[in-house]
Design a protein around this motif. Structure first.
Motif, PDB file in Angstrom:
ATOM      1  N   SER A  48       0.843  -1.205   0.000  1.00 30.57           N
ATOM      2  CA  SER A  48       0.000   0.000   0.000  1.00 30.57           C
ATOM      3  C   SER A  48       0.875   1.250   0.000  1.00 30.57           C
ATOM      4  CB  SER A  48      -0.911   0.028   1.226  1.00 30.57           C
ATOM      5  OG  SER A  48      -1.805  -1.057   1.189  1.00 30.57           O
ATOM      6  N   GLN A  84      -8.288   0.007  -0.348  1.00 31.88           N
ATOM      7  CA  GLN A  84      -8.753  -1.150   0.418  1.00 31.88           C
ATOM      8  C   GLN A  84     -10.104  -0.874   1.063  1.00 31.88           C
ATOM      9  OE1 GLN A  84      -4.890  -1.662   2.548  1.00 31.88           O
ATOM     10  NE2 GLN A  84      -5.612  -3.705   3.035  1.00 31.88           N
ATOM     11  N   ASP A 160      -5.807  -1.026  -4.730  1.00 30.78           N
ATOM     12  CA  ASP A 160      -5.256  -1.637  -3.528  1.00 30.78           C
ATOM     13  C   ASP A 160      -6.302  -2.554  -2.907  1.00 30.78           C
ATOM     14  OD1 ASP A 160      -3.801  -2.333  -1.346  1.00 30.78           O
ATOM     15  OD2 ASP A 160      -3.489  -0.284  -0.614  1.00 30.78           O
ATOM     16  N   GLU A 161      -6.202  -3.837  -3.172  1.00 30.46           N
ATOM     17  CA  GLU A 161      -7.172  -4.831  -2.698  1.00 30.46           C
ATOM     18  C   GLU A 161      -8.610  -4.365  -2.913  1.00 30.46           C
ATOM     19  OE1 GLU A 161      -6.311  -6.793   1.021  1.00 30.46           O
ATOM     20  OE2 GLU A 161      -4.307  -5.941   1.024  1.00 30.46           O
TER      21      GLU A 161
HETATM   22 MG   LIG Z   1      -2.107  -2.721   2.204  1.00 30.88          MG
END
Ligand SMILES: [Mg+2]
Ligand SMILES: Nc1ncnc2c1ncn2[C@@H]1O[C@H](COP(=O)(O)OP(=O)(O)OP(=O)(O)O)[C@@H](O)[C@H]1O
Length: 259
Positions: A48, A84, A160-161
């Motif tokens: 991240s 995320q 990011d995810e």
């Molecule tokens: Mg992360």
């Protein structure tokens, strides 16, 4: 020339009691135009952090990031980020959230509406145009964030995810949606995930990070043919990538826990 060039980028953070945490060791990484790079690595290894530096939301302790030859000094409309966690504007409804960036860019109202409707349909949120984020489930909010990033049509998507909070069925549909968009429009994508199948299915390259302090341990081209259908996940070629990556990740996960 590579579109994105990460040059000796490292990051350490000041911690409690004056101790600093080295989140990233100097990373050199080149991303060509139209690459779909997925990034795997253990929790806390700096994925991240690297994405936020590329987005211009954080700054490296050493090194620099070049985008089309120019140094990144802050966020820009050329990079679209999906995080995320949900990051919608709570005071705007679904449609206003998706249209926000287009409006900022001065896109006509008619085109804003057209692009917004197109992506609302793609992420399965027709009928929710005028709902506010708090009236949506977590997975629905994440789909709005994805639609917003895609509608803005950035040169590079930094994700990011983004599918981490989705149920498995929706997640697979979102993978197919994103891959289909990539196959049609050939965007450059950097995509962090913990899911090995997801990493292989969408990638033209998989980068594996080592345990913290992170560095890129391997960079594996994925030459599975396009268009890719989800059935590719059961082919021997896919299984071979999966076996190799599972071993690599396992070694790093063990190293991360032993830290
Ligand atoms: Mg992360
Ligand atoms: N703003 C911050 N201040 C202090 N330390 C930070 C900060 N952001 C990240 N770190 C530290 O940097 C390291 C890497 O964090 P990062 O969030 O990049 O990991 P990650 O690879 O994304 O992990 P995960 O897979 O769990 O999301 C961690 O040790 C974390 O504690």
């Amino acid at each position: 020339m590579n579109q994105l060039s990460i040059q000796a980028v490292s990051r350490s953070f000041a911690g409690p009691g004056g101790k600093s945490t080295q989140a990233l060791l100097p990373v050199d990484f080149e991303v060509g135009e139209n690459d779909f790079v997925t990034i795997l690595g253990p929790s806390g290894c700096g994925k991240s952090t690297m994405l936020r530096i590329v987005a211009g939301l954080d700054f490296p302790s050493t090194g620099q990031v070049l985008l089309d030859g120019r140094a990144v000094t802050g966020p820009g409309a050329d990079r679209g980020m999906v995080f995320q966690s949900y990051t919608l504007f709570p005071w705007l409804d679904v449609e206003q959230n998706i249209r926000f960036g287009l409006r900022e860019k001065g896109v006509t109202a008619a085109l804003q509406k057209e692009r917004c409707d197109y992506f609302i349909a793609k992420v399965g949120l027709r009928g929710f145009e005028n709902h506010y984020p708090k009236q949506l489930s977590g997975g629905m909010q994440q789909r709005v964030a994805i639609a917003r990033a895609l509608a803005n049509d950035p040169k590079i998507l930094l994700m990011d995810e983004p599918f981490g909070a989705l149920d498995n069925q929706t997640r697979v549909l979102m993978q197919e949606l994103l891959l289909g968009i990539w196959e049609a429009e050939r965007k450059t994508v950097l995509f962090v995930t913990h899911d090995i199948d997801e990493a292989i299915f969408m990638a033209s390259r998989v980068a594996v990070f080592s345990a913290r302090p992170g560095r890129i341990k391997s960079d594996i081209p994925v030459n599975l043919p396009h268009p890719r259908h989800y059935t590719v996940k059961t082919t021997p070629a896919f299984m071979e990538f999966k076996a190799r990556l599972t071993e690599e990740i396992r070694a790093e996960a063990i190293a991360a826990v032993a830290h």
